[in-house]
Scaffold this motif. Structure first.
Motif, PDB file in Angstrom:
ATOM      1  N   MET A   1      -9.523 -12.567   3.986  1.00 42.05           N
ATOM      2  CA  MET A   1      -9.691 -13.846   4.680  1.00 42.05           C
ATOM      3  C   MET A   1      -9.447 -13.698   6.181  1.00 42.05           C
ATOM      4  O   MET A   1     -10.025 -14.429   6.994  1.00 42.05           O
ATOM      5  CB  MET A   1      -8.745 -14.899   4.092  1.00 42.05           C
ATOM      6  CG  MET A   1      -9.061 -15.275   2.654  1.00 42.05           C
ATOM      7  SD  MET A   1      -8.064 -16.660   2.055  1.00 42.05           S
ATOM      8  CE  MET A   1      -8.791 -18.052   2.933  1.00 42.05           C
ATOM      9  N   VAL A   2      -8.611 -12.739   6.544  1.00 45.58           N
ATOM     10  CA  VAL A   2      -8.312 -12.510   7.957  1.00 45.58           C
ATOM     11  C   VAL A   2      -9.401 -11.668   8.627  1.00 45.58           C
ATOM     12  O   VAL A   2      -9.790 -11.916   9.768  1.00 45.58           O
ATOM     13  CB  VAL A   2      -6.942 -11.820   8.114  1.00 45.58           C
ATOM     14  CG1 VAL A   2      -6.696 -11.409   9.563  1.00 45.58           C
ATOM     15  CG2 VAL A   2      -5.826 -12.738   7.622  1.00 45.58           C
TER      16      VAL A   2
ATOM     17  N   ARG B   1       0.160   0.674  10.327  1.00 40.64           N
ATOM     18  CA  ARG B   1       1.034   0.497   9.162  1.00 40.64           C
ATOM     19  C   ARG B   1       1.761   1.799   8.851  1.00 40.64           C
ATOM     20  O   ARG B   1       2.962   1.816   8.629  1.00 40.64           O
ATOM     21  CB  ARG B   1       0.203   0.037   7.965  1.00 40.64           C
ATOM     22  CG  ARG B   1       1.025  -0.234   6.712  1.00 40.64           C
ATOM     23  CD  ARG B   1       0.193  -0.898   5.634  1.00 40.64           C
ATOM     24  NE  ARG B   1       0.908  -0.953   4.376  1.00 40.64           N
ATOM     25  CZ  ARG B   1       0.426  -0.511   3.222  1.00 40.64           C
ATOM     26  NH1 ARG B   1      -0.775   0.018   3.169  1.00 40.64           N
ATOM     27  NH2 ARG B   1       1.134  -0.590   2.126  1.00 40.64           N
ATOM     28  N   PHE B   2       1.036   2.903   8.801  1.00 36.52           N
ATOM     29  CA  PHE B   2       1.632   4.232   8.656  1.00 36.52           C
ATOM     30  C   PHE B   2       0.606   5.260   9.123  1.00 36.52           C
ATOM     31  O   PHE B   2      -0.601   5.037   9.044  1.00 36.52           O
ATOM     32  CB  PHE B   2       2.067   4.510   7.212  1.00 36.52           C
ATOM     33  CG  PHE B   2       0.936   4.677   6.238  1.00 36.52           C
ATOM     34  CD1 PHE B   2       0.451   5.934   5.908  1.00 36.52           C
ATOM     35  CD2 PHE B   2       0.350   3.572   5.641  1.00 36.52           C
ATOM     36  CE1 PHE B   2      -0.593   6.084   5.015  1.00 36.52           C
ATOM     37  CE2 PHE B   2      -0.688   3.703   4.744  1.00 36.52           C
ATOM     38  CZ  PHE B   2      -1.162   4.964   4.423  1.00 36.52           C
ATOM     39  N   ASN B   3       1.100   6.376   9.619  1.00 34.31           N
ATOM     40  CA  ASN B   3       0.229   7.420  10.139  1.00 34.31           C
ATOM     41  C   ASN B   3      -0.383   8.199   8.980  1.00 34.31           C
ATOM     42  O   ASN B   3       0.307   8.930   8.271  1.00 34.31           O
ATOM     43  CB  ASN B   3       1.015   8.361  11.058  1.00 34.31           C
ATOM     44  CG  ASN B   3       0.111   9.331  11.789  1.00 34.31           C
ATOM     45  OD1 ASN B   3      -0.651  10.045  11.169  1.00 34.31           O
ATOM     46  ND2 ASN B   3       0.236   9.352  13.115  1.00 34.31           N
ATOM     47  N   HIS B   4      -1.692   8.042   8.817  1.00 36.74           N
ATOM     48  CA  HIS B   4      -2.363   8.646   7.668  1.00 36.74           C
ATOM     49  C   HIS B   4      -2.351  10.166   7.711  1.00 36.74           C
ATOM     50  O   HIS B   4      -2.337  10.824   6.667  1.00 36.74           O
ATOM     51  CB  HIS B   4      -3.807   8.127   7.581  1.00 36.74           C
ATOM     52  CG  HIS B   4      -3.908   6.727   7.064  1.00 36.74           C
ATOM     53  ND1 HIS B   4      -3.356   5.648   7.719  1.00 36.74           N
ATOM     54  CD2 HIS B   4      -4.493   6.221   5.941  1.00 36.74           C
ATOM     55  CE1 HIS B   4      -3.598   4.543   7.032  1.00 36.74           C
ATOM     56  NE2 HIS B   4      -4.281   4.860   5.958  1.00 36.74           N
TER      57      HIS B   4
ATOM     58  N   VAL C   1      -2.360  -7.436   1.712  1.00 37.33           N
ATOM     59  CA  VAL C   1      -1.551  -8.369   2.501  1.00 37.33           C
ATOM     60  C   VAL C   1      -1.752  -8.043   3.980  1.00 37.33           C
ATOM     61  O   VAL C   1      -1.396  -6.961   4.438  1.00 37.33           O
ATOM     62  CB  VAL C   1      -0.064  -8.263   2.127  1.00 37.33           C
ATOM     63  CG1 VAL C   1       0.741  -9.318   2.890  1.00 37.33           C
ATOM     64  CG2 VAL C   1       0.125  -8.437   0.625  1.00 37.33           C
ATOM     65  N   SER C   2      -2.303  -8.991   4.723  1.00 37.33           N
ATOM     66  CA  SER C   2      -2.635  -8.751   6.118  1.00 37.33           C
ATOM     67  C   SER C   2      -1.621  -9.429   7.036  1.00 37.33           C
ATOM     68  O   SER C   2      -0.513  -9.794   6.621  1.00 37.33           O
ATOM     69  CB  SER C   2      -4.049  -9.267   6.401  1.00 37.33           C
ATOM     70  OG  SER C   2      -4.466  -8.909   7.706  1.00 37.33           O
ATOM     71  N   ASP C   3      -2.009  -9.598   8.293  1.00 31.87           N
ATOM     72  CA  ASP C   3      -1.126 -10.190   9.293  1.00 31.87           C
ATOM     73  C   ASP C   3      -0.564 -11.520   8.822  1.00 31.87           C
ATOM     74  O   ASP C   3      -1.285 -12.367   8.299  1.00 31.87           O
ATOM     75  CB  ASP C   3      -1.895 -10.388  10.602  1.00 31.87           C
ATOM     76  CG  ASP C   3      -2.423  -9.073  11.167  1.00 31.87           C
ATOM     77  OD1 ASP C   3      -1.872  -8.014  10.796  1.00 31.87           O
ATOM     78  OD2 ASP C   3      -3.383  -9.111  11.963  1.00 31.87           O
ATOM     79  N   HIS C   4       0.738 -11.710   9.038  1.00 33.30           N
ATOM     80  CA  HIS C   4       1.438 -12.944   8.676  1.00 33.30           C
ATOM     81  C   HIS C   4       1.385 -13.229   7.175  1.00 33.30           C
ATOM     82  O   HIS C   4       1.623 -14.355   6.739  1.00 33.30           O
ATOM     83  CB  HIS C   4       0.879 -14.137   9.454  1.00 33.30           C
ATOM     84  CG  HIS C   4       0.832 -13.909  10.937  1.00 33.30           C
ATOM     85  ND1 HIS C   4       1.968 -13.814  11.713  1.00 33.30           N
ATOM     86  CD2 HIS C   4      -0.215 -13.729  11.784  1.00 33.30           C
ATOM     87  CE1 HIS C   4       1.624 -13.597  12.975  1.00 33.30           C
ATOM     88  NE2 HIS C   4       0.316 -13.531  13.049  1.00 33.30           N
ATOM     89  N   GLY C   5       1.062 -12.208   6.371  1.00 34.54           N
ATOM     90  CA  GLY C   5       1.099 -12.365   4.921  1.00 34.54           C
ATOM     91  C   GLY C   5      -0.128 -12.988   4.308  1.00 34.54           C
ATOM     92  O   GLY C   5      -0.139 -13.279   3.104  1.00 34.54           O
TER      93      GLY C   5
END
Length: 509
Positions: free
Chosen positions: A234-235, A264-267, A225-229
């Motif tokens: 595709m993004v 998204r989170f610090n790996h 799931v990318s930007d804006h869902g």
């Protein structure tokens, strides 16, 4: 002249190859050892004679618009990411629409594929098959091997001292993992953090007593799931982004990519990777960060050795009372039905011209389809390979001289030491989706020209350059041109959103 073509395997590559043969006026015969189409994607509870298949809960990592056959869009009411049952249903629709099943011989195993005595002049092959214990010999003008790279499990037991001598628990390869119920209440160690290790770990965390996930490599975790869902591929998989990757220094693009991952989170906080990582892999997994955050999955370093009931890790820590070890260590390819003189011509896919043709053969009548792992859908890559190959068989496309093919292979093959490292990790199969598909499309004469379209059809040109690089783009020009390609491109976002419109809300604000 090539007329009769043997296709080995009725999975994704096999179906595309049969269809492409028919498009070129060739006569394909597909040999499938099981009783149905689908290959890897046809789920079965049993091992089915050693056949590799997905586990029960698997869902595709690439979206339907980026994974479909180029002249046959997925139904608009199908979700963007398909459970294996829906993907198999799509394959059945494809096979029925193009009348492919009558060219497939089920429950028929290819035992031997060998050059005919006059191969140097005829290019023909002898194919020995077995059906219900009865062997037959066939003569074909060409062969397309479509068994893919998920064939023989890679189980490096020698790298884990004690696993097969001292350890009293159970160990198995991830291909044997089917359902989570068999692991309920057990302490499970998963070795390997690729998609075949990460996904089962999450499912196991809901049933097992404890789950430990061991990895030796740095790993960046990407969400579907990318930007804006919207679907991530595709993004992100666009010609514009591909152009930026080519234009900007690799160090800068790497930094931008790592920064995007870490947004998204610090790996590093999760022990997965740092921006200083030089050798890393990327997996697609939405739930892993939460499982690590909630403790339902515990990340561990590489295993040093096993005792009777425990695993000792390279950082000196130990986990006791391990019941099951699940090795998600990937696969190696093998083609036991190919005669040794042919099989010895390539040790991995980099020994093949364009990852398809053994360049040393006197006649280019053997093609390996699908032995490549792209950063996008392998379905699209396999279909493009099949289109080019059948064009060569039919005489529309030509291969360069052997010397040029060998030079191209040597130029792209890494040094021996690095090649062995890549072969063990499976990284040798990974290639940029757009780069590779465009390369084969150019050879086949079906790559679209954005600049030319900008002059004749600017709306379509902008959709192709800035929008997702969907497979329909390769049906706009050349042989196999499809009249519905333009409309499929311009309506791809509608098909993506359609299955979400089960409850419409007022978004006027």
């Amino acid at each position: 002249m090539v007329r009769r073509v043997a296709v080995i395997g009725a999975g994704v590559g096999g179906l595309a190859s049969v269809k492409c043969c028919l498009d070129e006026g060739l006569e394909p015969t597909c040999f499938e050892r099981s009783e149905d189409i689908g290959g890897l994607w046809r789920y079965t509870d049993s091992m089915d004679g050693g056949r590799v298949s997905v586990y029960r809960s698997v869902i595709t990592n690439t979206s339907k618009e980026m994974s479909c056959f180029s002249d046959f869009p997925c139904p608009e009411d199908f979700p963007s990411f398909l459970p294996h049952s829906l993907l198999l249903e799509y394959f059945r629709m494809y096979a029925q629409h193009f009348d492919l099943l009558r060219h497939i011989r089920f429950k028929t195993t290819a035992l031997r594929v060998a050059k005919r005595p006059d191969f140097a002049t005829s290019g023909q092959w002898e194919v020995v098959t077995e059906t219900d214990g009865v062997r037959e010999s066939h003569i074909f003008d060409a062969v397309m091997v479509c068994t893919g790279h998920y064939q023989e499990p890679y189980l490096p037991l020698a790298s884990f001292p004690g696993i097969d001598t001292r350890f009293k628990g159970q160990y198995l390869h991830s291909r044997e993992y089917k359902v989570v119920e068999a692991f309920r209440g057990k302490r499970v160690l998963v070795v390997g953090i690729g998609n075949t290790g990460g996904d089962p770990s999450l499912e196991l965390s809901r049933a097992a007593a404890e789950v430990f996930l061991s990895t030796r490599s740095s790993t960046w975790v990407f969400s579907r799931v990318s930007d804006h869902g919207f679907p991530f591929d595709m993004v992100n998989t666009t010609r514009f982004n591909h152009f930026l990757d080519w234009l900007l220094p690799s160090a800068l693009t790497k930094r931008i990519r790592f920064r995007k991952f870490n947004s998204r989170f610090n790996h590093a906080n999760y022990g997965l990777a740092s921006t200083k990582s030089s050798n890393f892999k990327i997996i697609i997994n939405e739930e892993l960060p939460f499982c690590l955050l909630s403790g339902t999955v515990v990340l561990k370093p590489n295993v040093k050795e096993f005792t009777e009931s425990s695993a000792i890790f390279e950082d000196g820590t130990t986990e006791e009372n391990i019941d099951v070890v699940l090795f998600a260590t990937g696969y190696i390819f093998s083609f036991p039905f190919l005669e040794e003189s042919v099989r010895s011509l390539f040790d991995d896919n980099r020994s093949l011209y364009k990852r398809i043709f053994p360049p040393q053969l006197e006649k280019p009548t053997l093609a390996i389809i699908g032995l490549v792992q792209l950063t996008g859908s392998v379905m699209v890559g396999a279909e493009m390979q099949a289109r080019w190959v059948t064009g060569i068989f039919a005489g529309w496309n030509k291969l360069p001289p052997t010397s040029r093919m060998m030079a191209d292979v040597l130029k792209k093959k890494p040094p021996v030491k690095r090649c062995m490292m890549l072969l063990r990790s499976g990284e040798n199969l990974k290639i940029s989706f757009i780069s590779y598909t465009d390369e084969i499309a150019s050879c086949a004469g079906v790559k679209p020209s954005v600049l030319r379209l900008l002059l004749t059809d600017p709306r379509l040109a902008l959709a192709i350059f800035f929008g997702p690089c969907t497979p329909y783009q390769y049906r706009l020009v050349g042989r196999g041109k499809w009249s519905g390609a333009r409309d499929a491109i311009l309506t791809q976002w509608q098909r993506t959103l359609k299955p979400l419109r089960t409850r419409v809300v007022d978004d006027s604000s």
